[in-house]
Design an enzyme around this catalytic site. Structure first.
Site, PDB file in Angstrom:
ATOM      1  N   TRP A 210       0.861  -1.181   0.000  1.00 51.09           N
ATOM      2  CA  TRP A 210       0.000   0.000   0.000  1.00 51.09           C
ATOM      3  C   TRP A 210       0.899   1.233   0.000  1.00 51.09           C
ATOM      4  O   TRP A 210       1.830   1.302   0.802  1.00 51.09           O
ATOM      5  CB  TRP A 210      -0.932   0.042   1.217  1.00 51.09           C
ATOM      6  CG  TRP A 210      -1.581   1.383   1.327  1.00 51.09           C
ATOM      7  CD1 TRP A 210      -2.562   1.881   0.519  1.00 51.09           C
ATOM      8  CD2 TRP A 210      -1.237   2.447   2.236  1.00 51.09           C
ATOM      9  NE1 TRP A 210      -2.857   3.187   0.877  1.00 51.09           N
ATOM     10  CE2 TRP A 210      -2.064   3.548   1.918  1.00 51.09           C
ATOM     11  CE3 TRP A 210      -0.310   2.566   3.275  1.00 51.09           C
ATOM     12  CZ2 TRP A 210      -1.993   4.765   2.614  1.00 51.09           C
ATOM     13  CZ3 TRP A 210      -0.236   3.766   3.975  1.00 51.09           C
ATOM     14  CH2 TRP A 210      -1.080   4.854   3.634  1.00 51.09           C
TER      15      TRP A 210
ATOM     16  N   GLU B  35      -3.147  -2.950  -2.199  1.00 50.49           N
ATOM     17  CA  GLU B  35      -4.315  -2.354  -1.533  1.00 50.49           C
ATOM     18  C   GLU B  35      -4.637  -0.997  -2.148  1.00 50.49           C
ATOM     19  O   GLU B  35      -3.765  -0.146  -2.300  1.00 50.49           O
ATOM     20  CB  GLU B  35      -3.990  -2.204  -0.033  1.00 50.49           C
ATOM     21  CG  GLU B  35      -5.073  -1.520   0.792  1.00 50.49           C
ATOM     22  CD  GLU B  35      -4.697  -1.392   2.278  1.00 50.49           C
ATOM     23  OE1 GLU B  35      -3.536  -1.722   2.645  1.00 50.49           O
ATOM     24  OE2 GLU B  35      -5.543  -0.945   3.065  1.00 50.49           O
TER      25      GLU B  35
ATOM     26  N   LYS C 176      -6.939   2.701  -2.433  1.00 52.25           N
ATOM     27  CA  LYS C 176      -7.463   3.695  -1.496  1.00 52.25           C
ATOM     28  C   LYS C 176      -8.119   4.832  -2.261  1.00 52.25           C
ATOM     29  O   LYS C 176      -7.771   5.078  -3.416  1.00 52.25           O
ATOM     30  CB  LYS C 176      -6.319   4.222  -0.621  1.00 52.25           C
ATOM     31  CG  LYS C 176      -6.774   5.105   0.532  1.00 52.25           C
ATOM     32  CD  LYS C 176      -5.729   5.223   1.618  1.00 52.25           C
ATOM     33  CE  LYS C 176      -6.220   6.174   2.699  1.00 52.25           C
ATOM     34  NZ  LYS C 176      -5.367   6.207   3.868  1.00 52.25           N
TER      35      LYS C 176
ATOM     36  N   ASP D 239      -9.677  -2.593   1.630  1.00 53.06           N
ATOM     37  CA  ASP D 239      -9.808  -2.136   3.017  1.00 53.06           C
ATOM     38  C   ASP D 239     -11.160  -1.436   3.061  1.00 53.06           C
ATOM     39  O   ASP D 239     -11.422  -0.542   2.251  1.00 53.06           O
ATOM     40  CB  ASP D 239      -8.648  -1.174   3.316  1.00 53.06           C
ATOM     41  CG  ASP D 239      -8.688  -0.573   4.717  1.00 53.06           C
ATOM     42  OD1 ASP D 239      -9.754  -0.096   5.121  1.00 53.06           O
ATOM     43  OD2 ASP D 239      -7.632  -0.558   5.379  1.00 53.06           O
TER      44      ASP D 239
ATOM     45  N   HIS E 265     -11.625   2.304   2.707  1.00 54.34           N
ATOM     46  CA  HIS E 265     -11.054   2.972   1.539  1.00 54.34           C
ATOM     47  C   HIS E 265     -12.023   3.228   0.403  1.00 54.34           C
ATOM     48  O   HIS E 265     -11.656   3.206  -0.765  1.00 54.34           O
ATOM     49  CB  HIS E 265      -9.857   2.171   1.022  1.00 54.34           C
ATOM     50  CG  HIS E 265      -8.694   2.203   1.965  1.00 54.34           C
ATOM     51  ND1 HIS E 265      -7.463   1.690   1.656  1.00 54.34           N
ATOM     52  CD2 HIS E 265      -8.576   2.715   3.210  1.00 54.34           C
ATOM     53  CE1 HIS E 265      -6.641   1.860   2.675  1.00 54.34           C
ATOM     54  NE2 HIS E 265      -7.298   2.473   3.639  1.00 54.34           N
TER      55      HIS E 265
ATOM     56  N   HIS F 223      -8.787  -5.905   4.390  1.00 54.18           N
ATOM     57  CA  HIS F 223      -8.439  -5.241   5.636  1.00 54.18           C
ATOM     58  C   HIS F 223      -9.760  -4.879   6.282  1.00 54.18           C
ATOM     59  O   HIS F 223     -10.509  -4.064   5.723  1.00 54.18           O
ATOM     60  CB  HIS F 223      -7.633  -3.953   5.384  1.00 54.18           C
ATOM     61  CG  HIS F 223      -6.161  -4.190   5.318  1.00 54.18           C
ATOM     62  ND1 HIS F 223      -5.254  -3.168   5.189  1.00 54.18           N
ATOM     63  CD2 HIS F 223      -5.432  -5.341   5.392  1.00 54.18           C
ATOM     64  CE1 HIS F 223      -4.033  -3.677   5.169  1.00 54.18           C
ATOM     65  NE2 HIS F 223      -4.108  -4.988   5.277  1.00 54.18           N
TER      66      HIS F 223
ATOM     67  N   ASP G  81     -11.901   7.420   6.629  1.00 53.47           N
ATOM     68  CA  ASP G  81     -11.115   6.219   6.910  1.00 53.47           C
ATOM     69  C   ASP G  81     -10.461   6.349   8.283  1.00 53.47           C
ATOM     70  O   ASP G  81      -9.253   6.388   8.412  1.00 53.47           O
ATOM     71  CB  ASP G  81     -10.049   6.081   5.804  1.00 53.47           C
ATOM     72  CG  ASP G  81      -9.204   4.832   5.957  1.00 53.47           C
ATOM     73  OD1 ASP G  81      -9.697   3.852   6.546  1.00 53.47           O
ATOM     74  OD2 ASP G  81      -8.062   4.839   5.476  1.00 53.47           O
TER      75      ASP G  81
ATOM     76  N   ASP H 115     -10.343   4.366  10.848  1.00 57.16           N
ATOM     77  CA  ASP H 115      -9.764   3.191  11.479  1.00 57.16           C
ATOM     78  C   ASP H 115     -10.166   3.008  12.936  1.00 57.16           C
ATOM     79  O   ASP H 115      -9.328   2.769  13.805  1.00 57.16           O
ATOM     80  CB  ASP H 115      -8.233   3.180  11.310  1.00 57.16           C
ATOM     81  CG  ASP H 115      -7.829   2.838   9.882  1.00 57.16           C
ATOM     82  OD1 ASP H 115      -8.182   1.752   9.412  1.00 57.16           O
ATOM     83  OD2 ASP H 115      -7.167   3.667   9.219  1.00 57.16           O
TER      84      ASP H 115
ATOM     85  N   ASP I  58      -7.179  -4.116  10.438  1.00 61.33           N
ATOM     86  CA  ASP I  58      -6.387  -2.896  10.236  1.00 61.33           C
ATOM     87  C   ASP I  58      -7.116  -1.705  10.831  1.00 61.33           C
ATOM     88  O   ASP I  58      -7.978  -1.117  10.190  1.00 61.33           O
ATOM     89  CB  ASP I  58      -6.138  -2.672   8.726  1.00 61.33           C
ATOM     90  CG  ASP I  58      -5.323  -1.400   8.477  1.00 61.33           C
ATOM     91  OD1 ASP I  58      -4.710  -0.887   9.433  1.00 61.33           O
ATOM     92  OD2 ASP I  58      -5.308  -0.916   7.328  1.00 61.33           O
TER      93      ASP I  58
HETATM   94  C1  RNT Z   1      -3.858   2.948   5.057  1.00 62.63           C
HETATM   95  C2  RNT Z   1      -3.988   1.499   4.764  1.00 62.63           C
HETATM   96  C3  RNT Z   1      -2.869   0.637   5.248  1.00 62.63           C
HETATM   97  C4  RNT Z   1      -2.389   1.029   6.634  1.00 62.63           C
HETATM   98  C5  RNT Z   1      -1.411   0.059   7.244  1.00 62.63           C
HETATM   99  C6  RNT Z   1      -0.720   0.623   8.435  1.00 62.63           C
HETATM  100  O1  RNT Z   1      -4.981   3.671   4.771  1.00 62.63           O
HETATM  101  O2  RNT Z   1      -5.197   1.021   5.266  1.00 62.63           O
HETATM  102  O3  RNT Z   1      -3.240  -0.684   5.185  1.00 62.63           O
HETATM  103  O4  RNT Z   1      -3.450   1.184   7.523  1.00 62.63           O
HETATM  104  O5  RNT Z   1      -0.550  -0.389   6.295  1.00 62.63           O
HETATM  105 ZN    ZN Z   2      -5.533  -1.084   5.196  1.00 62.13          ZN
END
Ligand code: RNT
Ligand code: ZN
Length: 412
Positions: A180, A221, A223, A254, A257, A281, A289, A291, A321
């Site tokens: 990523w 990955e 985004k 993810d 994303h 993820h 995003d 998290d 994640d």
């Molecule tokens: C970032 C991505 C990625 C990170 C990690 C730390 O938006 O989700 O996967 O969160 O690699």
């Molecule tokens: Zn991620």
């Protein structure tokens, strides 16, 4: 009759075998991210997080050293049932003597993690770290127009493939290496193509190193945007999807994303039509995003149902994640990862065959009625049975508070 036995009968009446569900669920590996324990800081840099991602909060007890992080992971693992993998980032290299920069890290810098994994009988996954480093220039890494910068990061990727293969060989479990990059622009670009062409070329260069494809799976990955990179992200969904499919790699989604009304649960089946393997993820985005810690919410349940219903448990790499620094970090780990497993169990207890048949027949009335009926089934009794068979209880907070008082508060 125990609560479990009674629940088992209720599910059996719907054609669902709870023992089979428990057995299947326990065997699904969940790859647990190491970076919840230290706010994504790692051990190789100055301590500030870049790349358009952000951890907020200053709850006491952040792990500052490899030993502290390992102890915290062990504490979390002791409260998380089921098959686990540990997901590392390159920034978690452990240097005993001389430090190595990201373009020269080697397997030996991860030997302690390999020992850790072997002692616990678990596999390792890996991520090159394309952020929090002075060689990130103008928010660009693999897409940089500066060849020195781009080449530095290509070399980082190549080093990481070697380390991933070392992980697989040492632990005996295949390693998923997930790429990523945060690369993008805050404001409207004049050229959207050139950075993407450079990303493509950089990935080609990274992947030209020979590696054993039965041991190392490479995912990319995508985004939509990052903080400070709102207008353009080179590694968009379309770029990533096209690149991974063209090159036989693993597309990784993810669920933070995408735009907030887009659902990853709806995307999984599309990718399964065209890919042998898919990566996930699992996270929880609140308005962006962000998290947040994974909850047992509708989307987490629906994502797991899409994997189970489509008989794809051995085709989807499930990883967590998220990073929350505003609450006890170990509790955050346990809550989030347990919820993935809870959602898996919930998915395995769905009377899916019956519901699919109703859909095919066009009986949407019965489908809706059954779907609502399901929501009040005694799911909790099955989950508690699973925990007690693993010597655990649903409530774990006293245990975490004790660790906080004994260990975490002393980290000043
Ligand atoms: C970032 C991505 C990625 C990170 C990690 C730390 O938006 O989700 O996967 O969160 O690699
Ligand atoms: Zn991620």
């Amino acid at each position: 009759m125990s609560r479990y036995d009674s629940a088992k009968e209720i599910y059996a009446a719907l054609g669902v075998d709870t023992e089979e569900a428990l057995e299947k669920m326990a065997a699904v590996p969940v790859s647990i991210h190491c970076w919840q324990g230290d706010d994504v800081i790692g051990f190789d840099s100055t301590g500030s997080l870049s790349g358009g991602i952000q951890t907020t909060g200053n709850y006491p007890g952040r792990a500052r050293t490899p030993d502290e992080l390992m102890a915290d992971i062990d504490k979390a693992f002791s409260l998380i049932p089921g098959v686990k993998k540990l997901n590392l980032h390159a920034s978690y290299a452990i240097f005993d003597g001389e430090r190595a920069d990201r373009d020269s890290i080697r397997p030996e810098h991860f030997k302690k993690w390999v020992d850790f994994a072997k002692e616990r009988g678990i596999g390792l996954d890996f991520n090159p770290t394309y952020f929090s480093h002075p060689m990130v220039k103008d928010n660009l890494t693999l897409t940089s127009p500066d060849e020195t910068v781009r080449k530095f990061w290509v070399e980082h990727g190549r080093r990481c493939i070697e380390i991933s293969q070392y992980f697989a060989e040492e632990t005996g479990f295949p390693c998923l290496m997930n790429i990523w990059i945060p690369d993008g622009f805050k404001d409207i670009p004049a050229d959207r193509l050139s950075p993407r062409m450079r990303y493509k070329k950089s990935l080609d260069e990274i992947l030209s190193v020979p590696y054993d494809k039965s041991k190392v799976y490479v995912s990319v990955e995508s985004k939509v945007f990052g903080i400070g990179l709102e207008s353009y992200t080179a590694g968009s969904a379309e770029f990533t999807m096209a690149y991974t499919m063209k090159n036989g790699l693993v597309p990784l989604m993810d669920n933070g994303h995408y735009h907030p009304t887009e659902l990853v649960s709806d995307k999984i089946s599309s990718l399964l039509c065209f890919n042998e393997k898919v990566g996930l993820h699992v996270t929880r985005g609140v308005r962006w995003d962000s998290d947040h810690v994974i909850l047992l919410d509708d989307e987490t349940k629906e994502m797991m149902r899409e994997i189970v219903r489509n008989d794809a448990l051995d085709r989807v790499f499930i990883a967590t994640d998220y990073f929350d620094a505003s609450i006890n970090r170990i509790s955050a780990w346990v809550t989030g990862v347990r919820n993935v497993r809870k959602a898996l169990l919930y998915a395995l207890l769905e009377p899916s065959k019956a519901k699919k048949a109703l859909q095919e027949k066009g009986d949407f009335t019965s489908l809706m009625a059954l779907g609502e009926e399901e929501k009040t089934l005694p799911f909790g009794d099955i989950w508690n049975e699973y925990l007690s068979r693993n010597g655990m209880a649903d409530s774990f907070i006293a245990d975490i508070k004790e660790y906080e008082e004994k260990v975490l508060v002393n980290r000043k």
